[in-house]
Write a protein that holds these residues in place. Structure first.
Motif, PDB file in Angstrom:
ATOM      1  N   ALA A 455       0.813  -1.218   0.000  1.00 21.82           N
ATOM      2  CA  ALA A 455       0.000   0.000   0.000  1.00 21.82           C
ATOM      3  C   ALA A 455       0.843   1.263   0.000  1.00 21.82           C
ATOM      4  O   ALA A 455       0.406   2.300  -0.509  1.00 21.82           O
ATOM      5  N   ASN A 456       2.047   1.181   0.550  1.00 21.41           N
ATOM      6  CA  ASN A 456       2.873   2.387   0.717  1.00 21.41           C
ATOM      7  C   ASN A 456       4.079   2.471  -0.203  1.00 21.41           C
ATOM      8  O   ASN A 456       4.662   3.544  -0.356  1.00 21.41           O
ATOM      9  N   PHE A 457       4.484   1.342  -0.799  1.00 21.16           N
ATOM     10  CA  PHE A 457       5.715   1.318  -1.592  1.00 21.16           C
ATOM     11  C   PHE A 457       5.508   0.497  -2.863  1.00 21.16           C
ATOM     12  O   PHE A 457       4.642  -0.378  -2.923  1.00 21.16           O
ATOM     13  N   THR A 458       6.317   0.783  -3.859  1.00 19.51           N
ATOM     14  CA  THR A 458       6.548  -0.183  -4.922  1.00 19.51           C
ATOM     15  C   THR A 458       7.886  -0.843  -4.611  1.00 19.51           C
ATOM     16  O   THR A 458       8.825  -0.178  -4.155  1.00 19.51           O
ATOM     17  N   ALA A 459       7.959  -2.145  -4.842  1.00 16.47           N
ATOM     18  CA  ALA A 459       9.150  -2.903  -4.463  1.00 16.47           C
ATOM     19  C   ALA A 459       9.635  -3.712  -5.649  1.00 16.47           C
ATOM     20  O   ALA A 459       8.850  -4.401  -6.308  1.00 16.47           O
ATOM     21  N   GLN A 460      10.917  -3.621  -5.930  1.00 12.25           N
ATOM     22  CA  GLN A 460      11.522  -4.367  -7.019  1.00 12.25           C
ATOM     23  C   GLN A 460      12.735  -5.115  -6.498  1.00 12.25           C
ATOM     24  O   GLN A 460      13.531  -4.569  -5.720  1.00 12.25           O
ATOM     25  N   LEU A 461      12.885  -6.355  -6.936  1.00 17.53           N
ATOM     26  CA  LEU A 461      14.076  -7.109  -6.564  1.00 17.53           C
ATOM     27  C   LEU A 461      15.320  -6.414  -7.101  1.00 17.53           C
ATOM     28  O   LEU A 461      15.330  -5.928  -8.236  1.00 17.53           O
ATOM     29  N   ALA A 462      16.356  -6.375  -6.276  1.00 12.40           N
ATOM     30  CA  ALA A 462      17.613  -5.738  -6.680  1.00 12.40           C
ATOM     31  C   ALA A 462      18.632  -6.776  -7.134  1.00 12.40           C
ATOM     32  O   ALA A 462      19.839  -6.518  -7.132  1.00 12.40           O
ATOM     33  N   THR A 463      18.142  -7.946  -7.525  1.00 14.80           N
ATOM     34  CA  THR A 463      18.996  -8.999  -8.053  1.00 14.80           C
ATOM     35  C   THR A 463      18.169  -9.837  -9.006  1.00 14.80           C
ATOM     36  O   THR A 463      16.938  -9.721  -9.050  1.00 14.80           O
ATOM     37  N   ASN A 464      18.816 -10.682  -9.756  1.00 15.76           N
ATOM     38  CA  ASN A 464      18.120 -11.595 -10.659  1.00 15.76           C
ATOM     39  C   ASN A 464      17.381 -12.639  -9.824  1.00 15.76           C
ATOM     40  O   ASN A 464      18.005 -13.319  -9.000  1.00 15.76           O
ATOM     41  N   PRO A 465      16.064 -12.804 -10.000  1.00 18.25           N
ATOM     42  CA  PRO A 465      15.341 -13.811  -9.204  1.00 18.25           C
ATOM     43  C   PRO A 465      15.944 -15.204  -9.305  1.00 18.25           C
ATOM     44  O   PRO A 465      15.899 -15.977  -8.341  1.00 18.25           O
ATOM     45  N   ALA A 466      16.532 -15.516 -10.462  1.00 17.29           N
ATOM     46  CA  ALA A 466      17.128 -16.839 -10.647  1.00 17.29           C
ATOM     47  C   ALA A 466      18.340 -17.058  -9.743  1.00 17.29           C
ATOM     48  O   ALA A 466      18.757 -18.210  -9.520  1.00 17.29           O
ATOM     49  N   ASP A 467      18.918 -15.967  -9.230  1.00 15.64           N
ATOM     50  CA  ASP A 467      20.087 -16.085  -8.350  1.00 15.64           C
ATOM     51  C   ASP A 467      19.707 -16.324  -6.898  1.00 15.64           C
ATOM     52  O   ASP A 467      20.584 -16.564  -6.058  1.00 15.64           O
ATOM     53  N   ILE A 468      18.420 -16.237  -6.575  1.00 11.08           N
ATOM     54  CA  ILE A 468      17.964 -16.465  -5.198  1.00 11.08           C
ATOM     55  C   ILE A 468      17.717 -17.961  -5.013  1.00 11.08           C
ATOM     56  O   ILE A 468      16.896 -18.558  -5.705  1.00 11.08           O
ATOM     57  N   ARG A 469      18.436 -18.559  -4.107  1.00  9.59           N
ATOM     58  CA  ARG A 469      18.405 -20.008  -3.899  1.00  9.59           C
ATOM     59  C   ARG A 469      17.857 -20.349  -2.529  1.00  9.59           C
ATOM     60  O   ARG A 469      17.894 -19.529  -1.613  1.00  9.59           O
ATOM     61  N   GLU A 470      17.378 -21.559  -2.387  1.00  6.79           N
ATOM     62  CA  GLU A 470      16.992 -22.070  -1.070  1.00  6.79           C
ATOM     63  C   GLU A 470      18.235 -22.521  -0.317  1.00  6.79           C
ATOM     64  O   GLU A 470      19.053 -23.271  -0.849  1.00  6.79           O
ATOM     65  N   VAL A 471      18.368 -22.058   0.908  1.00  6.54           N
ATOM     66  CA  VAL A 471      19.463 -22.466   1.779  1.00  6.54           C
ATOM     67  C   VAL A 471      18.845 -23.040   3.042  1.00  6.54           C
ATOM     68  O   VAL A 471      18.059 -22.361   3.714  1.00  6.54           O
ATOM     69  N   CYS A 472      19.169 -24.274   3.355  1.00 10.23           N
ATOM     70  CA  CYS A 472      18.571 -24.922   4.520  1.00 10.23           C
ATOM     71  C   CYS A 472      19.431 -24.671   5.748  1.00 10.23           C
ATOM     72  O   CYS A 472      20.548 -25.168   5.854  1.00 10.23           O
ATOM     73  N   THR A 473      18.913 -23.871   6.654  1.00  8.25           N
ATOM     74  CA  THR A 473      19.576 -23.619   7.938  1.00  8.25           C
ATOM     75  C   THR A 473      18.626 -24.075   9.044  1.00  8.25           C
ATOM     76  O   THR A 473      18.282 -23.325   9.931  1.00  8.25           O
ATOM     77  N   PHE A 474      18.183 -25.305   8.929  1.00 12.09           N
ATOM     78  CA  PHE A 474      17.091 -25.927   9.677  1.00 12.09           C
ATOM     79  C   PHE A 474      15.758 -25.568   9.023  1.00 12.09           C
ATOM     80  O   PHE A 474      14.938 -26.424   8.762  1.00 12.09           O
ATOM     81  N   THR A 475      15.505 -24.286   8.774  1.00 15.29           N
ATOM     82  CA  THR A 475      14.422 -23.891   7.882  1.00 15.29           C
ATOM     83  C   THR A 475      15.032 -23.526   6.526  1.00 15.29           C
ATOM     84  O   THR A 475      16.224 -23.227   6.440  1.00 15.29           O
ATOM     85  N   ALA A 476      14.201 -23.548   5.477  1.00 15.04           N
ATOM     86  CA  ALA A 476      14.699 -23.241   4.134  1.00 15.04           C
ATOM     87  C   ALA A 476      14.493 -21.758   3.858  1.00 15.04           C
ATOM     88  O   ALA A 476      13.374 -21.303   3.622  1.00 15.04           O
ATOM     89  N   VAL A 477      15.564 -20.995   3.905  1.00 14.59           N
ATOM     90  CA  VAL A 477      15.511 -19.544   3.776  1.00 14.59           C
ATOM     91  C   VAL A 477      16.051 -19.133   2.415  1.00 14.59           C
ATOM     92  O   VAL A 477      16.821 -19.872   1.790  1.00 14.59           O
ATOM     93  N   PRO A 478      15.653 -17.948   1.908  1.00 15.44           N
ATOM     94  CA  PRO A 478      16.251 -17.466   0.664  1.00 15.44           C
ATOM     95  C   PRO A 478      17.697 -17.048   0.892  1.00 15.44           C
ATOM     96  O   PRO A 478      18.036 -16.483   1.938  1.00 15.44           O
ATOM     97  N   SER A 479      18.542 -17.328  -0.087  1.00 18.28           N
ATOM     98  CA  SER A 479      19.955 -16.962   0.047  1.00 18.28           C
ATOM     99  C   SER A 479      20.126 -15.459   0.178  1.00 18.28           C
ATOM    100  O   SER A 479      21.083 -14.979   0.802  1.00 18.28           O
TER     101      SER A 479
END
Length: 488
Positions: A455-479
């Motif tokens: 409602a208050n902002f427009t938001a754009q990824l500042a990286t290529n979405p394909a570069d965001i990976r799942e990293v398991c640190t007990f839970t699966a978090v975005p890199s």
């Protein structure tokens, strides 16, 4: 002549298909900690389930059956328990609280936590929750005006730490405005270390400490000091308020009513013959902080992957949110929050594709026979979550990111209109008696943050979405989840 009786052969764990391993190591060398969950899913696709792999010489069975998962969770904690190494390591951390504790100690602690996270309690807490959301909005507005890239995962963890602390302990550390508050950084070390030690072939840290272990040990000392200070301040407040009530009503009942989870646990702890210790109270405080920080923040972060790379979806969510918020920057009331279904749906659908809990781990307390396999007591069991959520028999077009599948109107369409939709296949909050007690709080946080952001902002990824990976640190978090924000 009588026909011979028909018998079904019973399989042993060694009869199950298994990836090729090495002597002594088993399959450890094939399971990098950060991506091991993806390997487990790949083996399931190649070998079918159940299959078995080995942590060193210890066999672990892997399953992919949603009905079996529900059956196992219904029989906790009496017939199954959580994977024992998790409880053992968390005991060493001083964090063996409601998440991991087993046996008779579970039920009284469960009642306290369920009461603290109940809908009426969260409804009463809503003004504070909205104020913390406004604090997050101001932080993001400053970043937008300065043109800074925002580390969304870090900011979301700060938000959830502040919310959990204020709700459960009556104190707000305000990590969103105080950059030098270290508690969030220290808490962030716990789950990765838990994962590393649970998967270690032996308890090396009992014999030698590497720099990472020493840094973690110091962080634990600092976190436990913080928790004991929380407990001491809560006890002091309880004594002062009880004394004030006694002066005001000298002939009446002067029992002080607990206002939050910490006060309720301390009141129970201080009851004669309660059987609860300060260490157990501290363990639950730490459990709440870690659980409240990690899972909700990660669910929202995964939603941003889709919102930040789909302008049309983001515009739709923004219009929906602004229709509920009106002129307010943050959702103004608990009642209005209940209208933000789309904001929760974008998070739920994101965690269907990127499950925060990629698998659940259990052990039977007695010998069981499941799907024709004999499992002795203590057999390690991993129940994969994602395959069922990617099964077209459970969800239509499962590869497609489609938040609408979770909306109320869509769910009530006929099966032929909407296709398959099986909510039982979504197990991010577990099921059965030990279903996550914080699921309602998580839903409220998702609705507040996503509505405020769009409602208050427009938001754009500042990286290529394909570069965001799942990293398991007990839970699966975005890199990573870097975003550029602009004020609407």
């Amino acid at each position: 002549m009588n026909a011979a009786p028909i018998t079904t052969s019973l399989r042993e764990i060694d009869d199950l298909p298994s990836p090729r391993g090495l002597p002594l190591l088993g399959n450890l060398h094939q399971l990098p900690p950060a991506t091991h969950h993806l390997t487990l899913e790949r083996w399931a696709a190649e070998l079918g389930t159940p299959y078995a792999f080995r942590f060193g010489t210890t066999p672990v069975t892997v399953w992919n059956d949603i009905e079996l998962s529900h059956a196992v969770m219904r029989e906790r904690p009496h017939r199954y328990r959580r994977y024992a190494p998790i409880e053992n390591i968390l005991k060493e951390f001083g964090c063996n609280g409601l998440f991991s504790i087993e046996g008779a100690a579970w039920e009284p602690q469960r009642r306290l936590v369920m009461q603290a996270l109940s809908i009426p309690h969260i409804k009463a807490f809503y003004p504070t929750l909205a104020a913390i959301t406004e604090r997050l909005r101001r932080r993001w507005e400053a970043a937008a005006r300065e043109g800074r890239v925002v580390d969304m995962t870090d900011d979301l963890k700060r938000f959830t730490v502040d919310v959990t602390s204020a709700l459960a302990f009556g104190e707000d550390p305000n990590t969103l405005e105080n950059e030098r508050v270290l508690i969030q950084e220290q808490l962030a070390m716990l789950l990765p270390m838990l994962m590393a030690r649970v998967n270690a072939p032996f308890a090396y840290w009992h014999y030698v400490k590497f720099p990472r272990d020493r840094k973690f040990d110091q962080a634990l000392i600092d976190v436990h000091r913080h928790i004991r200070e929380l407990m001491a301040r809560a006890r002091a407040r309880m004594r002062e308020e009880a004394a004030a009530e006694a002066c005001a009503t000298p002939l009446g009942d002067t029992a002080h009513a607990p206002r939050n989870l910490l006060e309720a646990m301390l009141a129970l702890r201080d009851t004669p013959d309660s059987g609860i210790t300060d260490d157990e109270v501290a363990a639950n405080v730490l459990t709440m902080l870690v659980a409240g920080e990690e899972t909700t923040a990660t669910s929202i972060a995964w939603a941003l992957l889709f919102l930040g790379s789909d302008d049309a979806l983001q515009a739709r969510v923004a219009a929906s949110a602004r229709g509920v918020l009106g002129d307010s920057a943050v959702c103004p009331s608990y009642g209005a929050m209940r209208e933000l279904d789309l904001c929760e749906a974008v998070c739920t659908e994101a965690s269907r594709l990127h499950p925060v809990a990629p698998y659940l781990s259990f052990e039977p307390l007695e010998e069981v026979r499941l799907q024709g396999v004999r499992l002795p007591a203590g057999t390690k069991m991993f129940m994969l979550n994602r395959p069922a959520m990617m099964d077209p028999n459970n969800y239509a077009d499962p590869e497609q990111y489609d938040p609408d599948r979770w909306l109320h109107d869509h769910r009530h369409e006929s099966a032929s209109e909407r296709g398959a939709h099986e909510p039982r296949a979504y197990l991010q909050f577990g099921a059965g008696p030990r279903v996550c007690p914080g699921r309602h709080l998580a839903a409220v946080e998702m609705r507040l943050v996503v509505s405020m952001l769009t409602a208050n902002f427009t938001a754009q990824l500042a990286t290529n979405p394909a570069d965001i990976r799942e990293v398991c640190t007990f839970t699966a978090v975005p890199s990573e989840m870097p975003m550029r924000l602009a004020v609407r």
